[in-house]
Design a protein around this motif. Structure first.
Motif, PDB file in Angstrom:
ATOM      1  N   GLY A 199       0.851  -1.183   0.000  1.00 33.28           N
ATOM      2  CA  GLY A 199       0.000   0.000   0.000  1.00 33.28           C
ATOM      3  C   GLY A 199       0.884   1.230   0.000  1.00 33.28           C
ATOM      4  N   GLN A 200       0.651   2.147  -0.936  1.00 35.40           N
ATOM      5  CA  GLN A 200       1.508   3.318  -1.089  1.00 35.40           C
ATOM      6  C   GLN A 200       0.654   4.583  -1.038  1.00 35.40           C
ATOM      7  OE1 GLN A 200       3.423   2.346  -4.856  1.00 35.40           O
ATOM      8  NE2 GLN A 200       5.084   1.314  -3.783  1.00 35.40           N
ATOM      9  N   ILE A 201       0.991   5.467  -0.121  1.00 33.02           N
ATOM     10  CA  ILE A 201       0.215   6.691   0.092  1.00 33.02           C
ATOM     11  C   ILE A 201       1.146   7.881  -0.093  1.00 33.02           C
ATOM     12  CG2 ILE A 201      -1.268   7.960   1.696  1.00 33.02           C
ATOM     13  CD1 ILE A 201      -1.782   5.279   3.142  1.00 33.02           C
ATOM     14  N   THR A 202       0.799   8.760  -1.038  1.00 33.33           N
ATOM     15  CA  THR A 202       1.699   9.853  -1.405  1.00 33.33           C
ATOM     16  C   THR A 202       1.084  11.208  -1.052  1.00 33.33           C
ATOM     17  OG1 THR A 202       0.811   9.851  -3.657  1.00 33.33           O
ATOM     18  CG2 THR A 202       2.776   8.529  -3.247  1.00 33.33           C
ATOM     19  N   LEU A 244       6.706  -1.322   7.528  1.00 36.72           N
ATOM     20  CA  LEU A 244       6.422   0.103   7.398  1.00 36.72           C
ATOM     21  C   LEU A 244       7.605   0.858   6.809  1.00 36.72           C
ATOM     22  CD1 LEU A 244       4.742   0.852  10.840  1.00 36.72           C
ATOM     23  CD2 LEU A 244       3.598   0.904   8.630  1.00 36.72           C
ATOM     24  N   ALA A 245       7.288   1.799   5.931  1.00 38.29           N
ATOM     25  CA  ALA A 245       8.274   2.771   5.448  1.00 38.29           C
ATOM     26  C   ALA A 245       7.595   4.130   5.534  1.00 38.29           C
ATOM     27  CB  ALA A 245       8.701   2.458   4.020  1.00 38.29           C
ATOM     28  N   LEU A 246       8.044   4.974   6.457  1.00 41.03           N
ATOM     29  CA  LEU A 246       7.365   6.234   6.737  1.00 41.03           C
ATOM     30  C   LEU A 246       8.333   7.407   6.620  1.00 41.03           C
ATOM     31  CD1 LEU A 246       5.480   5.175  10.011  1.00 41.03           C
ATOM     32  CD2 LEU A 246       4.608   5.079   7.665  1.00 41.03           C
ATOM     33  N   GLU A 247       7.929   8.408   5.849  1.00 41.71           N
ATOM     34  CA  GLU A 247       8.666   9.678   5.818  1.00 41.71           C
ATOM     35  C   GLU A 247       7.707  10.758   6.291  1.00 41.71           C
ATOM     36  OE1 GLU A 247       9.311  12.986   5.076  1.00 41.71           O
ATOM     37  OE2 GLU A 247      10.171  12.909   3.058  1.00 41.71           O
ATOM     38  N   LEU A 248       7.983  11.330   7.469  1.00 40.09           N
ATOM     39  CA  LEU A 248       6.989  12.143   8.176  1.00 40.09           C
ATOM     40  C   LEU A 248       7.392  13.604   8.326  1.00 40.09           C
ATOM     41  CD1 LEU A 248       6.131   9.518  10.945  1.00 40.09           C
ATOM     42  CD2 LEU A 248       5.069   9.825   8.696  1.00 40.09           C
ATOM     43  N   GLY A 249       8.259  14.070   7.429  1.00 40.80           N
ATOM     44  CA  GLY A 249       8.547  15.496   7.413  1.00 40.80           C
ATOM     45  C   GLY A 249       9.720  15.888   8.282  1.00 40.80           C
ATOM     46  N   VAL A 280      -9.818   5.524   2.084  1.00 38.93           N
ATOM     47  CA  VAL A 280      -8.889   4.702   1.293  1.00 38.93           C
ATOM     48  C   VAL A 280      -7.605   4.425   2.075  1.00 38.93           C
ATOM     49  CG1 VAL A 280      -7.547   4.570  -0.834  1.00 38.93           C
ATOM     50  CG2 VAL A 280      -9.831   5.601  -0.859  1.00 38.93           C
ATOM     51  N   GLY A 281      -7.004   5.478   2.636  1.00 41.05           N
ATOM     52  CA  GLY A 281      -5.760   5.296   3.383  1.00 41.05           C
ATOM     53  C   GLY A 281      -5.944   4.423   4.614  1.00 41.05           C
ATOM     54  N   ALA A 282      -7.056   4.603   5.295  1.00 39.84           N
ATOM     55  CA  ALA A 282      -7.321   3.807   6.500  1.00 39.84           C
ATOM     56  C   ALA A 282      -7.481   2.333   6.162  1.00 39.84           C
ATOM     57  CB  ALA A 282      -8.563   4.341   7.203  1.00 39.84           C
ATOM     58  N   GLU A 283      -8.168   2.042   5.057  1.00 40.24           N
ATOM     59  CA  GLU A 283      -8.358   0.643   4.663  1.00 40.24           C
ATOM     60  C   GLU A 283      -7.032   0.000   4.269  1.00 40.24           C
ATOM     61  OE1 GLU A 283      -9.962  -2.916   4.252  1.00 40.24           O
ATOM     62  OE2 GLU A 283     -11.108  -1.179   4.946  1.00 40.24           O
ATOM     63  N   LEU A 284      -6.191   0.723   3.542  1.00 41.24           N
ATOM     64  CA  LEU A 284      -4.873   0.192   3.198  1.00 41.24           C
ATOM     65  C   LEU A 284      -4.056  -0.113   4.458  1.00 41.24           C
ATOM     66  CD1 LEU A 284      -3.798   2.530   0.239  1.00 41.24           C
ATOM     67  CD2 LEU A 284      -4.368   0.097   0.087  1.00 41.24           C
ATOM     68  N   SER A 285      -4.171   0.755   5.449  1.00 39.57           N
ATOM     69  CA  SER A 285      -3.361   0.612   6.663  1.00 39.57           C
ATOM     70  C   SER A 285      -3.776  -0.579   7.511  1.00 39.57           C
ATOM     71  CB  SER A 285      -3.439   1.895   7.487  1.00 39.57           C
ATOM     72  OG  SER A 285      -2.987   3.003   6.750  1.00 39.57           O
ATOM     73  N   ARG A 286      -5.071  -0.863   7.543  1.00 43.32           N
ATOM     74  CA  ARG A 286      -5.544  -1.919   8.448  1.00 43.32           C
ATOM     75  C   ARG A 286      -5.790  -3.257   7.759  1.00 43.32           C
ATOM     76  NH1 ARG A 286     -10.345   1.692   8.588  1.00 43.32           N
ATOM     77  NH2 ARG A 286     -11.827   0.911   7.029  1.00 43.32           N
ATOM     78  N   ASN A 287      -5.886  -3.289   6.449  1.00 43.00           N
ATOM     79  CA  ASN A 287      -6.267  -4.518   5.751  1.00 43.00           C
ATOM     80  C   ASN A 287      -5.177  -5.576   5.888  1.00 43.00           C
ATOM     81  OD1 ASN A 287      -6.666  -6.417   3.363  1.00 43.00           O
ATOM     82  ND2 ASN A 287      -8.483  -5.104   3.193  1.00 43.00           N
ATOM     83  N   VAL A 288      -5.552  -6.773   6.273  1.00 40.18           N
ATOM     84  CA  VAL A 288      -4.578  -7.823   6.555  1.00 40.18           C
ATOM     85  C   VAL A 288      -3.936  -8.392   5.294  1.00 40.18           C
ATOM     86  CG1 VAL A 288      -5.656  -8.472   8.733  1.00 40.18           C
ATOM     87  CG2 VAL A 288      -6.393  -9.600   6.626  1.00 40.18           C
ATOM     88  N   ASP A 289      -4.463  -8.088   4.126  1.00 45.85           N
ATOM     89  CA  ASP A 289      -3.858  -8.557   2.888  1.00 45.85           C
ATOM     90  C   ASP A 289      -2.776  -7.618   2.361  1.00 45.85           C
ATOM     91  OD1 ASP A 289      -5.040 -11.040   2.463  1.00 45.85           O
ATOM     92  OD2 ASP A 289      -6.850 -10.165   1.611  1.00 45.85           O
ATOM     93  N   ILE A 290      -2.536  -6.530   3.071  1.00 49.66           N
ATOM     94  CA  ILE A 290      -1.443  -5.623   2.735  1.00 49.66           C
ATOM     95  C   ILE A 290      -0.221  -6.022   3.557  1.00 49.66           C
ATOM     96  CG2 ILE A 290      -0.606  -3.253   2.875  1.00 49.66           C
ATOM     97  CD1 ILE A 290      -2.579  -3.464   0.695  1.00 49.66           C
ATOM     98  N   ASP A 291       0.913  -6.203   2.875  1.00 52.90           N
ATOM     99  CA  ASP A 291       2.136  -6.640   3.551  1.00 52.90           C
ATOM    100  C   ASP A 291       3.052  -5.487   3.940  1.00 52.90           C
ATOM    101  OD1 ASP A 291       1.677  -9.540   3.198  1.00 52.90           O
ATOM    102  OD2 ASP A 291       1.861  -9.060   1.073  1.00 52.90           O
ATOM    103  N   LEU A 292       2.931  -4.364   3.242  1.00 54.80           N
ATOM    104  CA  LEU A 292       3.789  -3.210   3.515  1.00 54.80           C
ATOM    105  C   LEU A 292       3.007  -1.937   3.249  1.00 54.80           C
ATOM    106  CD1 LEU A 292       7.422  -2.459   2.461  1.00 54.80           C
ATOM    107  CD2 LEU A 292       5.629  -0.973   1.609  1.00 54.80           C
ATOM    108  N   ILE A 293       3.204  -0.950   4.103  1.00 57.67           N
ATOM    109  CA  ILE A 293       2.668   0.390   3.870  1.00 57.67           C
ATOM    110  C   ILE A 293       3.840   1.358   3.731  1.00 57.67           C
ATOM    111  CG2 ILE A 293       1.573   2.374   4.992  1.00 57.67           C
ATOM    112  CD1 ILE A 293      -0.530   0.739   3.899  1.00 57.67           C
ATOM    113  N   SER A 294       3.850   2.080   2.628  1.00 60.19           N
ATOM    114  CA  SER A 294       4.809   3.157   2.438  1.00 60.19           C
ATOM    115  C   SER A 294       4.026   4.461   2.398  1.00 60.19           C
ATOM    116  CB  SER A 294       5.583   2.958   1.133  1.00 60.19           C
ATOM    117  OG  SER A 294       6.481   4.039   0.922  1.00 60.19           O
TER     118      SER A 294
END
Length: 490
Positions: free
Chosen positions: A146-149, A247-252, A211-225
């Protein structure tokens, strides 16, 4: 107006709910596009497509050289459509077209870099202490990503995630910012043209809380960037704990720019401006904390004010424009509140600090380049990431004090040091707790070098070989060439 659609399982489609969103030009608030507005249902459909493509498809089994060739083709298509992409990016974000053109060159460079890396890691043979065995370490794709930009550099940030994920054989679902999705939609068209198989890349448009919340919690997602704000990043971490996602997080960041008295004065002045006022300060690596040696403070601020007063605001499509608007009315209000807070805290506005009075700019979300002096580290305006065209100025008298000020932040993304004393520069950077530190430069990056932060600026790295490794899992394989009974249990 034609509805721009989402891309799920190789098909362009409207939202299941039928909902849409209007995309606004921040320069004049005109509607420039209407896009599908997805929600949890669309996200689940995209996740299912990506899961099937990873578990049952051929993408992960495709030779790395072939994956690399497709990633390279995407780079070529971006170069072909560079002008269209640059104009879309400027319409969407308000930045100058010239900035966007440079971005497109960088984006093509990212895809080309990871295309070249795709087949370069064939694993590693390591010594085994056990006779007649072969021990090796290989890297395999992590799975469904899951990739959130963010909205500030929509396609650049997307490229940092898309290219390494594809090169390593993952499948993915991308959620761009709901207010700047246009270039991401276009690049998905280019990925389809390049031959990326159905289900491998999926695009869901919509809000973070759906959309972002579902990507974050869905068990079929292996990585969130995720690239974005720190509070959202914390929520993603909590949601991702459901199945212990990678997790791969860039938070400013709240990035210090330290200027010693022995620095090249004119260059330091010029770069202090470049560090903040590109894209109206809406850059995670912006050098918004200017930390100047006390003996040159007054001279430095006077010169800076003179230069800042001449910055030309306007449309990103005007060749004379040097700085465009902020992204939205909501963000403009946020920046204004920070400025008012700074005044109440005792900081002094020496230039800017308000909206421009030019009638030609009244429809846009413009804010004048602003400089605060008399700042101290406990001030909110110094500690918080305002994400606007604001410089705060602090002073120091010793090298030790400069380093202490630079590190006095919950963030640790980037920073800069200006001095002609090379030994001093190396001493400083060795103690600065940041993922990237520039010496006599600022805001320089390229695909070969990793990008990410210390402390609360995030987890993991993008770009470079480390950015590729984020999208892999490490597997150790031991092969016994001469298996025999152990006879431990008789």
């Amino acid at each position: 107006m034609k509805i721009q659609k989402m891309y799920i399982d190789g098909q362009w489609m409207k939202a299941i709910s039928g909902q849409t969103r209007q995309i606004i030009n921040p320069f004049n608030q005109e509607v420039i596009a209407t896009v599908a507005e997805g929600d949890e249902s669309d996200t689940k459909a995209a996740i299912a497509a990506a899961r099937k493509a990873f578990d049952q498809g051929n993408w992960t089994k495709t030779p790395a050289t072939e994956r690399g060739a497709i990633v390279r083709k995407i780079a070529e298509l971006i170069e072909r459509d560079k002008e269209e992409l640059a104009e879309l990016e400027s319409l969407d974000t308000g930045k100058t077209v010239e900035e966007s053109r440079v971005d497109m060159d960088d984006i093509a460079g990212v895809f080309r870099y990871y295309a070249e890396l795709a087949d370069k890691d064939g694993g590693e043979i390591i010594d085994s202490p056990i006779p007649n065995t072969v021990s090796k370490v290989v890297r395999e794709p992590v799975g469904v990503c899951g990739q959130i930009t963010p909205w500030n550099y929509p396609l650049l940030q997307a490229s940092w995630k898309l290219a390494p994920a594809l090169a390593t054989g993952n499948t993915l679902i991308m959620k761009p910012s709901e207010i700047t999705p246009l270039t991401t939609i276009k690049v998905f068209e280019l990925m389809e043209e390049a031959g990326v198989p159905a289900g491998v890349v999926n695009l869901v448009l919509g809000a973070g809380n759906t959309v972002g919340a579902e990507l974050s919690r869905n068990v079929d997602i292996d990585l969130i960037s995720f690239t974005g704000g720190i509070e959202t990043g914390k929520k993603i971490m909590q949601a991702a704990s459901i199945n212990v996602k990678k997790l791969a997080l860039e938070l400013g960041g709240k990035n210090p720019n330290v200027v010693f008295a022995d620095a090249d004065f004119e260059t330091a002045i010029d770069q202090a401006m470049n560090a903040v006022f590109f894209h109206a300060g809406q850059i995670c690596s912006a050098g918004t904390r200017l930390i100047v040696e006390e003996t040159i403070h007054d001279k430095f601020v006077d010169a800076l004010v003179e230069r800042v007063t001449n910055i030309k605001l306007g449309s990103g499509f005007d060749e004379e424009t040097q700085m465009g608007p902020l992204i939205s009315a909501e963000h403009l209000e946020k920046v204004e509140k920070y400025v008012e807070t700074g005044k109440k805290e005792g900081a002094k506005v020496v230039v800017g600090g308000k909206r421009p009075e030019d009638p030609a700019l009244e429809k846009g979300f413009f804010y004048l380049p602003t400089i605060f002096t008399k700042c101290t580290t406990e001030m909110k305006i110094v500690q918080d990431e305002a994400f606007g065209p604001i410089i705060t100025v602090e002073t120091f008298t010793t090298e030790e004090e400069a380093i202490k000020l630079a590190n006095d932040s919950i963030y640790g993304l980037a920073g800069g040091v200006w001095t002609n004393d090379l030994a001093k520069a190396e001493r400083c950077v060795a103690q600065m707790r940041m993922g990237t530190v520039w010496i006599n430069d600022f805001n320089v990056y390229f695909p070969h070098a990793p990008w990410g932060g210390f402390k609360q600026s995030g987890i993991g790295r993008e770009l470079g070989k480390l950015g590729l490794e984020e999208y892999t899992e490490t597997k150790h394989i031991l092969h016994n060439l001469k298996p025999e009974p152990i006879n431990w249990f008789k």
